[in-house]
Scaffold this motif. Structure first.
Motif, PDB file in Angstrom:
ATOM      1  N   GLU A   1      45.148 -22.679 -22.242  1.00 47.20           N
ATOM      2  CA  GLU A   1      45.309 -22.868 -23.531  1.00 47.20           C
ATOM      3  C   GLU A   1      46.497 -23.996 -24.070  1.00 47.20           C
ATOM      4  O   GLU A   1      46.527 -24.788 -24.766  1.00 47.20           O
ATOM      5  CB  GLU A   1      45.637 -21.705 -24.421  1.00 47.20           C
TER       6      GLU A   1
ATOM      7  N   TYR B   1      42.688 -15.992 -30.203  1.00 47.70           N
ATOM      8  CA  TYR B   1      42.861 -17.226 -30.044  1.00 47.70           C
ATOM      9  C   TYR B   1      41.560 -18.137 -30.214  1.00 47.70           C
ATOM     10  O   TYR B   1      41.758 -19.152 -30.739  1.00 47.70           O
ATOM     11  CB  TYR B   1      43.285 -17.130 -28.458  1.00 47.70           C
TER      12      TYR B   1
ATOM     13  N   THR C   1      40.250 -15.989 -25.453  1.00 51.86           N
ATOM     14  CA  THR C   1      40.993 -17.329 -25.683  1.00 51.86           C
ATOM     15  C   THR C   1      39.963 -18.578 -25.710  1.00 51.86           C
ATOM     16  O   THR C   1      38.817 -18.103 -25.213  1.00 51.86           O
ATOM     17  CB  THR C   1      42.011 -17.488 -24.526  1.00 51.86           C
TER      18      THR C   1
END
Length: 373
Positions: free
Chosen positions: A227, A164, A257
């Motif tokens: 996110e 990510y 992430t």
């Protein structure tokens, strides 16, 4: 016309102006210096009043224009780029966005978007079992010209190892290179419903630098934004795309992430943070039920979503399409009160431990308002 029944002395005099009358009046003025001075003074004063009125009108009009501009912010309408993360097989979600909330894009090119999807896995791993018709994805990209294939491995991974953060940096670099004038950069997923018309109205009043907008997790040691909705001012996007700083002077772990990395950045950078707990309807704590059910809820319920909220995550394609059809847009919206994580999270829920899911971020416990030991 005078009434013929009136006595001659009461009949109004003729008001017809003739050249002879004007000549007679002029001769009288010439012969009477006091009258001449009075008339000239009167004419001069009238000219002064006319000039004063013109000057005042023009300056007032200019002031009103500047006052209107100052109320709306330095640029009036903000420019925005939307990066939409989308798995290769999510054709229905992409189509629902194209035929739904993306139709709220203004016609003046102040807002643009791209779906960011994955490159065929054979480019990286011949043994991959990722079942997607890649030729269809490429045809879709050519047809709509709104899909960017990221040269990165596919898949989701785990909390401690995924791609990510790599995707986020690729998207940031792509934006800086291809959309050089965007004031803001928004990252969302394809299973979303965005009240884009309301967002654009609110962006007019938002500061254009050192700004972040999202929704934080209020959990001990994990106080960071998720996110699902991350909006950055352009200077932060340029920082994220800077290879000389990211991962060197500014710690960054590409195996976790972006939300986790930015969880650390939000503590060390001087930013204004809008923690929108009451209007981002997502997994940190869903705010509605009707936006997350399938089949779609009643249109009356869906119609009121954008009146109270700004974004919903984990929305089925059918619900997103129905919500778009039911929504009525408005010219004006009430601007939200900017709340920070200090306002929305309490006590130990304001703490963050970067090393909890990362081997490359600092191993320390940091907290707001003295909540870290």
């Amino acid at each position: 016309m005078a009434d013929p029944g009136l006595p001659h002395s009461l009949r109004p005099r003729s008001t017809r102006v003739t050249a002879r009358n004007i000549r007679l009046l002029y001769k009288r003025l010439i012969r009477n210096p006091q009258s001449r001075t009075y008339v000239l003074f009167t004419l001069a004063f009238l000219c002064f009043l006319v000039l004063l009125y013109i000057t005042f009108f023009l300056s007032t009009d200019s002031d009103l224009r500047s006052s209107s501009t100052s109320r709306q912010g330095p640029h009036n309408a903000a420019t925005l780029f939307i990066a939409i993360g989308s798995a290769p097989g999510n054709v229905a979600l992409r189509d629902a966005a194209r035929e739904g909330w993306l139709r709220w894009l203004p016609s003046d090119d102040t807002v643009s978007y791209r779906f960011f999807s994955d490159t065929p896995p054979s480019a990286f791993d011949d043994s991959s079992s990722f079942s997607v018709d890649w030729s269809n994805l490429r045809r879709e990209a050519n047809r709509y010209d709104d899909v960017v294939l990221q040269p990165l491995p596919t898949g989701y991974g785990s909390n401690d190892h995924n791609v990510y953060a790599q995707r986020a940096r690729f998207q940031a670099a792509w934006t800086v290179r291809h959309i050089p004038d965007a004031d803001f950069f928004l990252r969302i997923d394809d299973d979303s419903f965005l009240c884009l018309h309301r967002l654009l109205y609110e962006l007019k009043a938002l500061q254009r630098s050192q700004m972040f907008w999202g929704r934080f997790w209020c959990r001990e040691g994990r106080n960071r934004a998720d996110e699902n909705f991350m909006l950055f001012s352009r200077d932060i996007v340029e920082l994220l795309a800077n290879d000389k700083l990211v991962g060197k002077l500014l710690p960054y772990d590409e195996h976790v992430t972006l939300g986790w990395n930015f969880g650390y950045w939000s503590w060390v950078l001087n930013l204004t943070i809008f923690d929108d707990q009451k209007r981002i309807d997502a997994q940190q704590g869903y705010l509605t039920k009707y936006m997350h059910q399938d089949p779609p809820a009643d249109a009356k319920q869906l119609a009121k979503f954008c009146d109270s909220f700004i974004y919903a995550h984990h929305v089925k394609a059918s619900t997103a399409a129905a919500a778009y059809r039911a929504t009525k847009t408005h010219l004006m919206y009430q601007l939200p009160i900017i709340t920070t994580p200090m306002d929305t999270c309490e006590g130990k829920a304001q703490t963050f431990v970067p090393a909890r899911h990362s081997e490359e971020l600092p191993d320390l416990r940091i907290g707001r308002s003295g909540n870290a030991p």
